[in-house]
Write an enzyme that holds these catalytic residues in place. Sequence first.
Site, PDB file in Angstrom:
ATOM      1  N   TYR A 158       0.836  -1.204   0.000  1.00  0.00           N
ATOM      2  CA  TYR A 158       0.000   0.000   0.000  1.00  0.00           C
ATOM      3  C   TYR A 158       0.873   1.259   0.000  1.00  0.00           C
ATOM      4  O   TYR A 158       0.403   2.355   0.242  1.00  0.00           O
ATOM      5  CB  TYR A 158      -0.878  -0.036   1.266  1.00  0.00           C
ATOM      6  CG  TYR A 158      -2.135   0.801   1.211  1.00  0.00           C
ATOM      7  CD1 TYR A 158      -3.198   0.446   0.390  1.00  0.00           C
ATOM      8  CD2 TYR A 158      -2.274   1.931   2.014  1.00  0.00           C
ATOM      9  CE1 TYR A 158      -4.361   1.200   0.361  1.00  0.00           C
ATOM     10  CE2 TYR A 158      -3.429   2.691   1.998  1.00  0.00           C
ATOM     11  CZ  TYR A 158      -4.475   2.315   1.169  1.00  0.00           C
ATOM     12  OH  TYR A 158      -5.634   3.053   1.140  1.00  0.00           O
ATOM     13  N   LYS A 165      -2.378   9.197   0.645  1.00  0.00           N
ATOM     14  CA  LYS A 165      -3.406   9.512   1.647  1.00  0.00           C
ATOM     15  C   LYS A 165      -2.813  10.379   2.772  1.00  0.00           C
ATOM     16  O   LYS A 165      -3.485  11.257   3.313  1.00  0.00           O
ATOM     17  CB  LYS A 165      -4.003   8.222   2.221  1.00  0.00           C
ATOM     18  CG  LYS A 165      -4.831   7.414   1.220  1.00  0.00           C
ATOM     19  CD  LYS A 165      -6.054   8.188   0.738  1.00  0.00           C
ATOM     20  CE  LYS A 165      -6.987   7.317  -0.076  1.00  0.00           C
ATOM     21  NZ  LYS A 165      -8.154   8.077  -0.599  1.00  0.00           N
TER      22      LYS A 165
END
Lengths: 257, 84
Positions: A158, A165
């Site tokens: 990720y 993010k």
Amino acid sequence: MSAGANDLFSLSRRTILVTGGTRGLGRAIALRFARAGATVIANYLRREKEAEQLRATAAEEGLALALCRADLTNERGMEQLDRALQEGGAPLAGLVHCAATGVHRPVEQLDWKHFDFTFHLNVGAFFKVVRLLLPRFSRGASVLAVSSWGALRALPSYTVVGASKGALEALARHLAVELAPRGIRVNIITAGAVRTEAWQAMPDGENRLAEAVRRTPAGRLVTAEEVAYGAQFLFSEAASGIIGQSLVIDGGTGIMI
Amino acid sequence: MCNQDDILVKVREVCKASFAVDPQKVNLETAARDIPGWDSVGQLSLGSELEEVFHISLEVDEMMALKNVRDVVRVIQTKLAAQT
């Protein structure tokens, strides 16, 4: 003028743009807001079929929901969005940035192209859309950036999405400070693992969802609708004092060691 | 419609829509570096246009893997064949 207890959470007479608004969390938020009385513009780029399904659902329920197909990573798309908002006419009461993408791979399999692509949509588009909408926002407007635990914690494969993010959240907090004097509140939702189609693109997605269930005190994943309830709260008058905060909706996963 | 030539005709139009290039200059050997705008971000525009024109769904990984028009035609052929 304060709202009564019954309409403290109402979004009636508000026009709200939801990016990435036809699938996953964006779809749930778009529907929730429309059901709470808002006029929703759901922007999307891909998967026409899902967009038409959302349109059909909204029509069945008599909801005020319009679709806008615009690529938020380029100038042409921003012009398309601008035109769609002009046609809508009303000042905007808010923006939810759900549009997100990313390649889920270990770092040695990532290159600059993956990084650039992910940051352009997940962070750059948020910046561009906020800039575009600033003159259109009404006083009392809200902006919401939809994030995930990957902004703060390391998750397998990720890396680039999580980094984007993190940048999204930092941008949102700075905007919160800058825009608060204009009466515009900016907040963040940190959503836990929600079973959406995004997981299908992740390596070992099913196993990771099972692990997320195991780590959640409630013994189940949160739903997209539960995240949407949180978004409605942050947009409502009930949250008028909440600025620059991250609301975690993860079923308690984040408190576990 | 899995024929390479038929697909290429439509891909040329997609390239025109995505990157404002002359479709006549697009052939199977045309690479991303030959088309201004076909960069990492343009890849998303290209992929989304392909999805709409050919009624297919591409994963992000598949979009990112497109390096030239031959790759584009090949992935479309594969997707269309899977639909039949």
